[in-house]
Design an enzyme around this catalytic site. Structure first.
Site, PDB file in Angstrom:
ATOM      1  N   TYR A  82      -2.560  -0.072   9.975  1.00 32.36           N
ATOM      2  CA  TYR A  82      -2.712  -0.650   8.637  1.00 32.36           C
ATOM      3  C   TYR A  82      -1.413  -0.519   7.851  1.00 32.36           C
ATOM      4  O   TYR A  82      -0.919  -1.483   7.257  1.00 32.36           O
ATOM      5  CB  TYR A  82      -3.860   0.040   7.903  1.00 32.36           C
ATOM      6  CG  TYR A  82      -3.952  -0.329   6.445  1.00 32.36           C
ATOM      7  CD1 TYR A  82      -4.320  -1.612   6.053  1.00 32.36           C
ATOM      8  CD2 TYR A  82      -3.669   0.604   5.448  1.00 32.36           C
ATOM      9  CE1 TYR A  82      -4.396  -1.962   4.710  1.00 32.36           C
ATOM     10  CE2 TYR A  82      -3.748   0.270   4.108  1.00 32.36           C
ATOM     11  CZ  TYR A  82      -4.110  -1.015   3.741  1.00 32.36           C
ATOM     12  OH  TYR A  82      -4.176  -1.352   2.409  1.00 32.36           O
TER      13      TYR A  82
ATOM     14  N   SER B 289       0.832  -1.203   0.000  1.00 30.63           N
ATOM     15  CA  SER B 289       0.000   0.000   0.000  1.00 30.63           C
ATOM     16  C   SER B 289       0.868   1.255   0.000  1.00 30.63           C
ATOM     17  O   SER B 289       1.970   1.271   0.567  1.00 30.63           O
ATOM     18  CB  SER B 289      -0.903   0.006   1.239  1.00 30.63           C
ATOM     19  OG  SER B 289      -1.518   1.268   1.423  1.00 30.63           O
TER      20      SER B 289
END
Length: 338
Positions: A155, A130
């Protein structure tokens, strides 16, 4: 090839399945169909795969990547050639309230995938990282050689951990791995917790949209077709050791092991207010904007340097923001009868 696709009922997963099936690959898709958002959308994506590719070699199994025994049995039974690992607990803000979900899916689940690949001769693992790994970095554009040691959400930390775990398996067991740092993916069948869906619903309902950091945000919005083209092209190029890797001046992007990490984005960041403007134009309605402060775990801007991926695969982003938003709105109106 016979490909395991984790997260097959997800946004990127569904589109990736269709692309692999279109070129003749056999796809076994798994997903746990959890209730992070409405599971009906996930079931509808699976139905869409069957509708678009009737008779194609696609099988779906409801399975959680965090299920160690289930994953081991799946790899033993199926003997995959390659793996595309997209399953993850997504969302930056959700990680502030539900950290355990991220540990289970993104860490334990990824370990189960790595173990399956290791023990069953998988030729290449491509996995989702990501843009969030860049954390508090302010140098733009983000490049794969940049340090990524300062995540600002759990995350992001789990995604960086995935890259580290992958490198370990590439080094210890010779498993070829490629991580793809996705930048703000949008398009038809997208996630309802992301801005395009949230904004479209609110605008059509005449409700305010929450605009964080008072609209002073920029995102490298990347249309789903461009993302999938990069995923498939990357899957086809198996990395080997990087002969130019310098242990005296190491880069996070490659290794002496068969390991690579790439940005995958549009490389043209768009101001959040301009993205809202494109949505307003496509929907034919003006948004009521509720300007909010910056949220914990968020970043002001993302901007992908995609030169390395283009050199590696030859793939370049092709869909403009106006075209992509128009396609998304057309799907949204049809799906939700809005």
């Amino acid at each position: 090839m016979k490909v395991l696709l984790t997260g097959a009922a997800g946004f990127i997963g569904m589109h990736t399945a269709l692309a692999l099936l279109a070129r003749g690959d056999e796809v076994v898709g798994i997903d746990n169909l959890n209730d992070y958002y409405d599971p009906q959308l996930k079931r509808d994506r699976l139905a869409h795969i069957e509708q678009q590719r009737p008779g194609a070699p696609f099988r779906f199994e409801p399975l959680d990547v965090a299920d160690q025994a289930g994953m081991a049995a799946l790899f033993e039974r199926e003997r995959f050639d390659r793996v595309v690992h997209l399953a993850a607990q997504a969302g930056v803000r959700y990680s502030l309230q539900n950290p355990q979900a991220y540990a289970q899916s993104n860490l334990v689940g990824f370990l189960n995938v790595l173990e399956g690949c290791r023990h069953h001769g998988v030729a290449h693992l491509v996995y989702a990282s990501s843009s969030s790994v860049y954390g508090g970095n302010q140098k733009m554009p983000f490049a794969e050689g940049d340090r990524v040691d300062h995540p600002v959400s759990l995350y992001a930390a789990t995604k960086k951990a995935n890259e580290l775990m992958a490198h370990t398996y590439s080094h210890l067991y010779g498993l070829p791995t490629t991580g793809l740092r996705f930048f703000t993916v949008y398009g038809p069948w997208g996630r309802p917790d992301m801005a395009p869906m949230l904004f479209a619903r609110a605008i059509l309902a005449g409700e305010p949209i929450k605009v964080f950091n008072h609209g002073q945000m920029r995102r490298d919005f990347t249309y789903i077709d461009d993302i999938v083209a990069g995923v498939v092209a990357t899957l086809d190029r198996v990395p080997g050791p990087d002969g130019s890797f310098d242990r005296q001046d190491p880069t996070p992007a490659s290794s002496w092991a068969p390991y690579r990490v790439f940005n995958i984005g549009h490389s043209e960041p768009v101001a959040l207010m301009d993205f809202i403007g494109a949505l307003e134009s496509a929907l034919g309605r003006e948004a009521v904007k509720d300007l909010q402060p910056m949220q914990p775990g968020d970043v002001v801007a993302t901007y992908a340097d995609t030169a390395r991926l283009e050199d590696w695969t030859g793939v370049q982003p092709a869909v403009s923001i106006d075209d992509g938003v128009a396609r998304f709105v057309a799907w949204y109106r049809a799906y939700f009868k809005a």
